[in-house]
Design an enzyme around this catalytic site. Structure first.
Site, PDB file in Angstrom:
ATOM      1  N   SER A 187      -2.264  -0.461  -2.355  1.00  0.00           N
ATOM      2  CA  SER A 187      -1.625  -0.387  -1.034  1.00  0.00           C
ATOM      3  C   SER A 187      -1.811  -1.710  -0.306  1.00  0.00           C
ATOM      4  O   SER A 187      -2.833  -2.392  -0.487  1.00  0.00           O
ATOM      5  CB  SER A 187      -2.278   0.728  -0.211  1.00  0.00           C
ATOM      6  OG  SER A 187      -1.902   0.612   1.145  1.00  0.00           O
ATOM      7  N   TYR A 230      -8.956   5.897   2.605  1.00  0.00           N
ATOM      8  CA  TYR A 230      -7.802   5.598   1.750  1.00  0.00           C
ATOM      9  C   TYR A 230      -7.814   4.133   1.319  1.00  0.00           C
ATOM     10  O   TYR A 230      -7.686   3.817   0.130  1.00  0.00           O
ATOM     11  CB  TYR A 230      -6.513   5.929   2.504  1.00  0.00           C
ATOM     12  CG  TYR A 230      -5.262   5.556   1.758  1.00  0.00           C
ATOM     13  CD1 TYR A 230      -4.857   6.264   0.628  1.00  0.00           C
ATOM     14  CD2 TYR A 230      -4.472   4.477   2.170  1.00  0.00           C
ATOM     15  CE1 TYR A 230      -3.700   5.921  -0.063  1.00  0.00           C
ATOM     16  CE2 TYR A 230      -3.321   4.124   1.495  1.00  0.00           C
ATOM     17  CZ  TYR A 230      -2.939   4.850   0.375  1.00  0.00           C
ATOM     18  OH  TYR A 230      -1.799   4.502  -0.309  1.00  0.00           O
TER      19      TYR A 230
HETATM   20  N1  LIG Z   1       4.645   5.456   0.677  1.00  0.00           N
HETATM   21  C1  LIG Z   1       3.874   4.469   1.086  1.00  0.00           C
HETATM   22  O1  LIG Z   1       4.021   3.942   2.201  1.00  0.00           O
HETATM   23  C2  LIG Z   1       2.801   3.956   0.183  1.00  0.00           C
HETATM   24  C3  LIG Z   1       2.259   2.697   0.494  1.00  0.00           C
HETATM   25  C4  LIG Z   1       1.259   2.174  -0.319  1.00  0.00           C
HETATM   26  C5  LIG Z   1       0.827   2.881  -1.422  1.00  0.00           C
HETATM   27  N2  LIG Z   1       1.371   4.103  -1.693  1.00  0.00           N
HETATM   28  C6  LIG Z   1       0.869   4.793  -2.889  1.00  0.00           C
HETATM   29  O2  LIG Z   1       1.967   5.073  -3.726  1.00  0.00           O
HETATM   30  C7  LIG Z   1       1.678   6.200  -4.537  1.00  0.00           C
HETATM   31  C8  LIG Z   1       2.837   7.184  -4.440  1.00  0.00           C
HETATM   32  O3  LIG Z   1       2.977   7.575  -3.101  1.00  0.00           O
HETATM   33  P1  LIG Z   1       4.330   8.147  -2.483  1.00  0.00           P
HETATM   34  O4  LIG Z   1       4.684   7.300  -1.342  1.00  0.00           O
HETATM   35  O5  LIG Z   1       5.319   8.422  -3.531  1.00  0.00           O
HETATM   36  O6  LIG Z   1       3.740   9.498  -1.866  1.00  0.00           O
HETATM   37  P2  LIG Z   1       4.073  11.023  -2.113  1.00  0.00           P
HETATM   38  O7  LIG Z   1       5.534  11.262  -1.951  1.00  0.00           O
HETATM   39  O8  LIG Z   1       3.093  11.754  -1.253  1.00  0.00           O
HETATM   40  O9  LIG Z   1       3.736  11.258  -3.655  1.00  0.00           O
HETATM   41  C9  LIG Z   1       2.424  11.285  -4.128  1.00  0.00           C
HETATM   42  C10 LIG Z   1       2.493  11.663  -5.580  1.00  0.00           C
HETATM   43  O10 LIG Z   1       1.157  11.721  -6.103  1.00  0.00           O
HETATM   44  C11 LIG Z   1       0.996  12.990  -6.721  1.00  0.00           C
HETATM   45  N3  LIG Z   1      -0.388  13.436  -6.761  1.00  0.00           N
HETATM   46  C12 LIG Z   1      -1.262  13.532  -5.759  1.00  0.00           C
HETATM   47  N4  LIG Z   1      -2.428  14.025  -6.215  1.00  0.00           N
HETATM   48  C13 LIG Z   1      -2.262  14.241  -7.541  1.00  0.00           C
HETATM   49  C14 LIG Z   1      -3.095  14.725  -8.573  1.00  0.00           C
HETATM   50  N5  LIG Z   1      -4.347  15.151  -8.342  1.00  0.00           N
HETATM   51  N6  LIG Z   1      -2.598  14.792  -9.829  1.00  0.00           N
HETATM   52  C15 LIG Z   1      -1.335  14.385 -10.092  1.00  0.00           C
HETATM   53  N7  LIG Z   1      -0.484  13.947  -9.152  1.00  0.00           N
HETATM   54  C16 LIG Z   1      -0.960  13.867  -7.888  1.00  0.00           C
HETATM   55  C17 LIG Z   1       1.856  13.921  -5.870  1.00  0.00           C
HETATM   56  O11 LIG Z   1       2.021  15.155  -6.516  1.00  0.00           O
HETATM   57  P3  LIG Z   1       2.495  16.470  -5.654  1.00  0.00           P
HETATM   58  O12 LIG Z   1       3.972  16.313  -5.436  1.00  0.00           O
HETATM   59  O13 LIG Z   1       2.125  17.604  -6.524  1.00  0.00           O
HETATM   60  O14 LIG Z   1       1.741  16.421  -4.364  1.00  0.00           O
HETATM   61  C18 LIG Z   1       3.100  13.066  -5.774  1.00  0.00           C
HETATM   62  O15 LIG Z   1       3.834  13.092  -6.962  1.00  0.00           O
HETATM   63  C19 LIG Z   1       0.341   6.732  -4.061  1.00  0.00           C
HETATM   64  O16 LIG Z   1      -0.683   6.265  -4.900  1.00  0.00           O
HETATM   65  C20 LIG Z   1       0.198   6.125  -2.669  1.00  0.00           C
HETATM   66  O17 LIG Z   1      -1.146   5.978  -2.293  1.00  0.00           O
HETATM   67  C21 LIG Z   1       2.337   4.649  -0.924  1.00  0.00           C
END
Ligand SMILES: NC(=O)c1ccc[n+]([C@@H]2O[C@H](COP(=O)([O-])OP(=O)(O)OC[C@H]3O[C@@H](n4cnc5c(N)ncnc54)[C@H](OP(=O)(O)O)[C@@H]3O)[C@@H](O)[C@H]2O)c1
Length: 252
Positions: free
Chosen positions: A144, A157
């Site tokens: 991140s 986080y």
């Molecule tokens: N969006 C942002 O602004 C942002 C910025 C920086 C970094 N990130 C990182 O990018 C990654 C994806 O985030 P996103 O934005 O796509 O968020 P999101 O829509 O909340 O998706 C998170 C994903 O992680 C999965 N997940 C969470 N816990 C899990 C577990 N124990 N086992 C397997 N899968 C799990 C969720 O599964 P479920 O659908 O079952 O919950 C979902 O598929 C994350 O690592 C997040 O920290 C996001």
């Protein structure tokens, strides 16, 4: 050779994981779409890959359940056999959780959930998959932009993602002699369900975050998917142990 490559993307049932899977598939990479329980979301990702002429399979994987990784690796091995392959070329450790709040509000359970998923899960999944990685394989760990700049109420986080970056560098050193590259990608605020969908749905937050970027807006999930695909591309085979930020130039 590109058409033969196989990627595994964790948490590919929605958000950045789905977009990474779609971008990789568009390059001809076969994709293993994992989900922790949202089979419908994962099937939708696979359906979109197939609709675009690609190949995908869905496998369940809860990255916080390290005890399941042995059975997962066996299932994956069976899938690779059916695809006539024996090795994985790309692993995208995308699945992750955030718990946000000031110091006083964070519980030990919150802390353990975030570290158990983002750090422990990522680390031990890599450990389980290394025997299946091809020469030249890429491991891409999703971090991140919050590891570089600071925002109140994000301590647990951002610390978990700093740990992801630290283990990425060390594993790059350990796995380099096996011709495996390990890099991390650090997205800035991107419009997904993450953090309750705030970066997508909260107009005030979007304006505030946009004003902090050189490009004047928050990111779209396709842009992170494309960046992950680019990091996995064969042209970047001399790059390892790097943190690549994709944030529109946030808080420069
Ligand atoms: N969006 C942002 O602004 C942002 C910025 C920086 C970094 N990130 C990182 O990018 C990654 C994806 O985030 P996103 O934005 O796509 O968020 P999101 O829509 O909340 O998706 C998170 C994903 O992680 C999965 N997940 C969470 N816990 C899990 C577990 N124990 N086992 C397997 N899968 C799990 C969720 O599964 P479920 O659908 O079952 O919950 C979902 O598929 C994350 O690592 C997040 O920290 C996001």
């Amino acid at each position: 050779m590109t058409a033969e490559r196989i990627a595994l993307v964790t948490g590919a049932n929605r958000g950045l994981g789905r977009n990474a899977a779609l971008a990789l598939a568009a390059r001809g990479v076969r994709v293993v779409v994992t989900h922790r329980g949202d089979a419908d979301g994962a099937e939708e990702t696979a359906r979109r890959v197939h609709a675009a002429g690609g190949t995908a399979a869905v496998v369940r994987l809860d990255i916080s359940d390290v005890s399941s990784f042995g059975a997962f690796a066996s299932e994956l091995s069976g899938l690779l056999d059916r695809w006539g392959a024996s090795r994985l070329d790309i692993v995208v450790n995308n699945a992750g959780v955030g718990v946000f709040g000031p110091l006083e509000t964070v519980t030990t359970n919150d802390f353990d959930t975030v570290f158990g998923t983002n750090v422990r899960g990522t680390f031990f999944l890599i450990q389980s998959l290394v025997p299946m990685l091809a020469k030249g394989a890429r491991v891409i760990n999703v971090s991140s932009s919050l590891t570089r700049h600071t925002s109140p109420a994000t301590s647990v986080y951002s610390a978990s993602k700093a740990a992801v970056e630290a283990l990425s560098r060390t594993l790059a050193a350990e796995l380099g002699p096996r011709d495996i590259r390990v890099n991390s990608i650090a997205p800035g605020p991107t419009a997904t369900d993450f953090n309750g969908g705030a970066m997508r749905d909260d107009a005030g937050m979007r304006r505030g975050l946009a004003a902090q970027t050189a490009l004047g807006r928050v990111g779209e999930p396709e842009e992170i998917g494309d960046a992950i695909d680019t990091l996995a591309s064969e042209g970047l085979h001399w790059m390892t142990a790097q943190r690549i930020e994709v944030s529109g130039g946030a808080l420069l």
